[in-house]
Write an enzyme that holds these catalytic residues in place. Structure first.
Site, PDB file in Angstrom:
ATOM      1  N   GLU A  98       3.450  27.252 -39.656  1.00 29.13           N
ATOM      2  CA  GLU A  98       4.205  26.758 -40.715  1.00 29.13           C
ATOM      3  C   GLU A  98       5.191  28.031 -40.986  1.00 29.13           C
ATOM      4  OE1 GLU A  98       4.862  25.280 -43.449  1.00 29.13           O
ATOM      5  OE2 GLU A  98       3.323  24.314 -44.370  1.00 29.13           O
ATOM      6  N   ASP A  99       6.393  27.662 -41.700  1.00 31.54           N
ATOM      7  CA  ASP A  99       7.141  28.692 -41.889  1.00 31.54           C
ATOM      8  C   ASP A  99       6.733  29.596 -43.258  1.00 31.54           C
ATOM      9  OD1 ASP A  99       7.315  26.792 -43.718  1.00 31.54           O
ATOM     10  OD2 ASP A  99       9.641  26.495 -43.647  1.00 31.54           O
ATOM     11  N   ASP A 102       3.035  28.615 -49.643  1.00 35.39           N
ATOM     12  CA  ASP A 102       3.249  28.866 -50.948  1.00 35.39           C
ATOM     13  C   ASP A 102       2.171  28.519 -51.951  1.00 35.39           C
ATOM     14  OD1 ASP A 102       4.508  29.512 -53.309  1.00 35.39           O
ATOM     15  OD2 ASP A 102       6.107  27.950 -53.008  1.00 35.39           O
ATOM     16  N   PHE A 151      12.255  33.426 -54.341  1.00 34.34           N
ATOM     17  CA  PHE A 151      12.278  32.127 -53.489  1.00 34.34           C
ATOM     18  C   PHE A 151      13.300  32.712 -52.319  1.00 34.34           C
ATOM     19  CE2 PHE A 151      15.133  28.553 -51.954  1.00 34.34           C
ATOM     20  CZ  PHE A 151      14.008  27.533 -52.258  1.00 34.34           C
ATOM     21  N   ARG A 164      19.182  27.619 -43.388  1.00 30.43           N
ATOM     22  CA  ARG A 164      18.173  27.702 -42.534  1.00 30.43           C
ATOM     23  C   ARG A 164      18.578  28.480 -41.224  1.00 30.43           C
ATOM     24  NH1 ARG A 164      14.051  23.879 -43.585  1.00 30.43           N
ATOM     25  NH2 ARG A 164      14.922  21.714 -44.446  1.00 30.43           N
TER      26      ARG A 164
HETATM   27  P1  IMP Z   1       3.355  24.827 -50.255  1.00 27.67           P
HETATM   28  O1  IMP Z   1       2.956  23.301 -50.130  1.00 27.67           O
HETATM   29  O2  IMP Z   1       3.930  24.992 -51.808  1.00 27.67           O
HETATM   30  O3  IMP Z   1       2.552  25.808 -49.534  1.00 27.67           O
HETATM   31  O4  IMP Z   1       4.836  25.094 -49.704  1.00 27.67           O
HETATM   32  C1  IMP Z   1       5.218  24.920 -48.258  1.00 27.67           C
HETATM   33  C2  IMP Z   1       6.572  24.555 -48.019  1.00 27.67           C
HETATM   34  O5  IMP Z   1       7.324  24.631 -49.277  1.00 27.67           O
HETATM   35  C3  IMP Z   1       7.130  25.212 -47.005  1.00 27.67           C
HETATM   36  O6  IMP Z   1       6.840  24.794 -45.637  1.00 27.67           O
HETATM   37  C4  IMP Z   1       8.794  25.344 -47.254  1.00 27.67           C
HETATM   38  O7  IMP Z   1       9.071  24.068 -46.781  1.00 27.67           O
HETATM   39  C5  IMP Z   1       8.582  25.340 -48.675  1.00 27.67           C
HETATM   40  N1  IMP Z   1       8.752  26.786 -49.506  1.00 27.67           N
HETATM   41  C6  IMP Z   1       7.951  27.151 -50.182  1.00 27.67           C
HETATM   42  N2  IMP Z   1       8.232  28.635 -50.526  1.00 27.67           N
HETATM   43  C7  IMP Z   1       9.704  28.431 -50.203  1.00 27.67           C
HETATM   44  C8  IMP Z   1      10.508  29.680 -50.347  1.00 27.67           C
HETATM   45  O8  IMP Z   1      10.694  30.435 -50.711  1.00 27.67           O
HETATM   46  N3  IMP Z   1      11.936  29.143 -49.793  1.00 27.67           N
HETATM   47  C9  IMP Z   1      12.236  27.943 -48.930  1.00 27.67           C
HETATM   48  N4  IMP Z   1      11.136  26.998 -48.958  1.00 27.67           N
HETATM   49  C10 IMP Z   1       9.929  27.406 -49.418  1.00 27.67           C
HETATM   50 MG    MG Z   2      11.599  23.155 -47.209  1.00 29.64          MG
END
Ligand code: IMP
Ligand code: MG
Length: 179
Positions: A98-99, A102, A151, A164
């Protein structure tokens, strides 16, 4: 594009060092196991290509695409499967890449969907972890950096699909998404 960035959080050198460290950890844990690496599109592509080139063993790759954001800076909470893997993972050692982690919803969803296909093991590697964003329980086994609750864009992370291709991870100027 660079003018929209308030500050750089992780430079190209920082990211390279993190990939080398994580690559060494994963090489130590998976040598001889031929794991499958599943990248979560699209944000992971930069990290995945750099990380995997630090590994010194046989491995194959696949991709999955889920969506939780619908264009803004806050998650909507609902996860949809956009593209599934085509590899049979039963009995396989699987590492999800994963990148950023969050709210944890994406990872919780992926763990559920992938676990029901009976992999031998399932671990997660994320470049960035934003623990303060957590809404559901989710934990990665390998983490590049713990990041503040801001963010972020770059090195795969997008704001409405842009930024990106910045080679570093940075904080976007608030006025960019206020518009
Ligand atoms: P989660 O499901 O909330 O844990 O989020 C995971 C996905 O949300 C990541 O794979 C990102 O694509 C996106 N994401 C979460 N935080 C950020 C951020 O700070 N910038 C850009 N994308 C984010
Ligand atoms: Mg995204």
């Amino acid at each position: 594009m660079n003018n929209d960035i308030e500050r750089v959080l992780y430079s190209q050198d920082d990211i390279k060092a993190a990939c080398q460290r994580l690559g060494a950890d994963i090489t130590r844990d998976y040598a001889g196991k031929k794991p499958l690496f599943i990248g979560v599109l699209k944000g992971v592509i930069f990290f995945m290509t750099d990380l995997l080139r630090e590994l010194d063993f046989l491995a194959d790759i696949d991709f999955i695409d889920v969506s939780s954001y619908h264009g803004g800076t806050a998650s909507t909470g609902e996860i949809t499967l956009v593209h599934d893997i085509d590899t049979d993972i039963s009995g396989r050692d699987v590492v999800v890449i994963e990148d950023i982690l969050d709210s944890g919803r994406t990872l919780a969803y992926l763990r559920e969907r992938l676990s029901e296909r009976n992999p031998k093991s399932l671990k997660v590697c994320t470049l960035l972890d934003k623990p303060e964003g957590r809404v559901v329980e989710a934990k990665a086994d390998y983490v590049g950096f713990n990041v503040p609750n801001e963010f972020l864009v770059g090195y795969g992370l997008d704001y409405v699909e842009y930024y990106r291709n910045l080679p570093y991870v940075g904080v976007l100027k608030p006025e960019v998404y206020a518009n």
